[in-house]
Scaffold this motif. Sequence first.
Motif, PDB file in Angstrom:
ATOM      1  N   ASN A  10       0.859  -1.194   0.000  1.00  0.00           N
ATOM      2  CA  ASN A  10       0.000   0.000   0.000  1.00  0.00           C
ATOM      3  C   ASN A  10       0.888   1.234   0.000  1.00  0.00           C
ATOM      4  O   ASN A  10       2.116   1.115  -0.161  1.00  0.00           O
ATOM      5  N   ASP A  11       0.271   2.401   0.158  1.00  0.00           N
ATOM      6  CA  ASP A  11       1.095   3.602   0.324  1.00  0.00           C
ATOM      7  C   ASP A  11       0.773   4.323   1.622  1.00  0.00           C
ATOM      8  O   ASP A  11       1.300   5.394   1.880  1.00  0.00           O
ATOM      9  N   ASP A  12      -0.096   3.726   2.436  1.00  0.00           N
ATOM     10  CA  ASP A  12      -0.487   4.359   3.698  1.00  0.00           C
ATOM     11  C   ASP A  12       0.352   3.871   4.876  1.00  0.00           C
ATOM     12  O   ASP A  12       0.188   4.361   5.991  1.00  0.00           O
ATOM     13  N   GLY A  13       1.230   2.900   4.621  1.00  0.00           N
ATOM     14  CA  GLY A  13       2.048   2.346   5.696  1.00  0.00           C
ATOM     15  C   GLY A  13       1.529   1.005   6.167  1.00  0.00           C
ATOM     16  O   GLY A  13       0.330   0.726   6.050  1.00  0.00           O
ATOM     17  N   VAL A  39       6.225   4.227   6.825  1.00  0.00           N
ATOM     18  CA  VAL A  39       5.341   5.368   7.127  1.00  0.00           C
ATOM     19  C   VAL A  39       4.597   5.773   5.858  1.00  0.00           C
ATOM     20  O   VAL A  39       4.952   5.357   4.762  1.00  0.00           O
ATOM     21  N   GLU A  40       3.578   6.603   6.036  1.00  0.00           N
ATOM     22  CA  GLU A  40       2.716   6.962   4.906  1.00  0.00           C
ATOM     23  C   GLU A  40       3.494   7.580   3.747  1.00  0.00           C
ATOM     24  O   GLU A  40       4.368   8.415   3.941  1.00  0.00           O
ATOM     25  N   GLN A  41       3.154   7.147   2.524  1.00  0.00           N
ATOM     26  CA  GLN A  41       3.832   7.577   1.301  1.00  0.00           C
ATOM     27  C   GLN A  41       2.824   7.948   0.224  1.00  0.00           C
ATOM     28  O   GLN A  41       3.103   7.774  -0.965  1.00  0.00           O
ATOM     29  N   SER A  42       1.665   8.456   0.629  1.00  0.00           N
ATOM     30  CA  SER A  42       0.643   8.794  -0.364  1.00  0.00           C
ATOM     31  C   SER A  42       1.178   9.834  -1.342  1.00  0.00           C
ATOM     32  O   SER A  42       1.934  10.726  -0.958  1.00  0.00           O
ATOM     33  N   ALA A  43       0.782   9.693  -2.624  1.00  0.00           N
ATOM     34  CA  ALA A  43       1.227  10.574  -3.719  1.00  0.00           C
ATOM     35  C   ALA A  43       2.714  10.449  -4.021  1.00  0.00           C
ATOM     36  O   ALA A  43       3.320  11.332  -4.623  1.00  0.00           O
ATOM     37  N   VAL A  96      -6.153  -1.677   1.087  1.00  0.00           N
ATOM     38  CA  VAL A  96      -7.153  -0.751   0.549  1.00  0.00           C
ATOM     39  C   VAL A  96      -6.746   0.685   0.941  1.00  0.00           C
ATOM     40  O   VAL A  96      -6.624   0.972   2.133  1.00  0.00           O
ATOM     41  N   ASN A  97      -6.544   1.530  -0.069  1.00  0.00           N
ATOM     42  CA  ASN A  97      -6.095   2.883   0.214  1.00  0.00           C
ATOM     43  C   ASN A  97      -7.171   3.700   0.914  1.00  0.00           C
ATOM     44  O   ASN A  97      -8.357   3.567   0.620  1.00  0.00           O
ATOM     45  N   HIS A  98      -6.704   4.539   1.826  1.00  0.00           N
ATOM     46  CA  HIS A  98      -7.609   5.476   2.505  1.00  0.00           C
ATOM     47  C   HIS A  98      -7.764   6.707   1.616  1.00  0.00           C
ATOM     48  O   HIS A  98      -6.938   7.612   1.631  1.00  0.00           O
ATOM     49  N   GLY A 110       0.634   6.509  -5.075  1.00  0.00           N
ATOM     50  CA  GLY A 110       1.557   5.470  -4.628  1.00  0.00           C
ATOM     51  C   GLY A 110       0.870   4.117  -4.583  1.00  0.00           C
ATOM     52  O   GLY A 110       1.499   3.073  -4.791  1.00  0.00           O
ATOM     53  N   THR A 111      -0.426   4.117  -4.309  1.00  0.00           N
ATOM     54  CA  THR A 111      -1.202   2.869  -4.273  1.00  0.00           C
ATOM     55  C   THR A 111      -1.168   2.183  -5.635  1.00  0.00           C
ATOM     56  O   THR A 111      -0.890   0.986  -5.748  1.00  0.00           O
ATOM     57  N   VAL A 112      -1.456   2.964  -6.683  1.00  0.00           N
ATOM     58  CA  VAL A 112      -1.450   2.412  -8.037  1.00  0.00           C
ATOM     59  C   VAL A 112      -0.028   1.998  -8.427  1.00  0.00           C
ATOM     60  O   VAL A 112       0.176   0.950  -9.055  1.00  0.00           O
TER      61      VAL A 112
HETATM   62 MN    MN Z   1      -2.626   6.538   0.510  1.00  0.00          MN
END
Ligand code: MN
Length: 252
Positions: A10-13, A39-43, A96-98, A110-112
């Motif tokens: 995922n990208d949320d950690g 740790v979170e890596q969104s975008a 599942v991304n938040h 980052g999820t994709v």
């Molecule tokens: Mn995310």
Amino acid sequence: MSRPLVLVANDDGYRARGLGLLAQALRRRADVVVCAPEVEQSAASHALSLHRPLRLFAHGEGIFSVDGTPADCVYVALHAETRVLPRRPDVVVSGVNHGVNLGDDVFYSGTVAAAREGALKGIPALAVSAASDADLEAAAELAAELTLALPALGTGPALVNVNVPRGKGWPLRATRLGRRIYRDEVEFRRDPRGREYLWIGGPGAEHAPVEGSDTEAFDAGIVGITPLVLDLWHREARVEAESLAAAVRQGQ
Ligand code: MN
């Protein structure tokens, strides 16, 4: 038949609730290995950390984190011999991304990217994202079902992007990418020492009308399943590319 092996990223950690619920739902029917950012890596999109050391942490049976990007995590899992995965996974799922990843978001997400890293290595892959007002447990159950159904298709799409809207008990639909109209912003501020800093990224996005799109499905409360290509080549624009080459032709 032996249980399929699923790599979950995922990208949320690795501690994120969406990932935890998905791994839990998958474990009933599959062998599951989690390898996700510390740790979170969104975008973070598809960034790879080629120029700094990475650390791999084990958190118990089949749960790993890497202090890098989402794509780093899948890269490490797939290439670290048997340190993370006992064998090549049958499918990679990210989420599942938040928060949603609709339309143009697929370039930044980052999820994709975590799913795409799996797909680039020839493994069927999904990215699953859920709206903040979606029932996350139901979304994780659905994500697990889709994850196990994808490799079973045999000739299924290499990479799919799934978005789950508000509520639960959703209809499902195959979709195309929509268009997100971001309210892009750069906001300048001053820190307590008087030095200027800035924030980028505005307050969300609106949806341009695109028939059959993931944004349209999302707004109608429908789960959109969007197949993505890995070949970004623009076939129709090759004539323009020739014109561009001709415009600066050298050495002849
Ligand atoms: Mn995310």
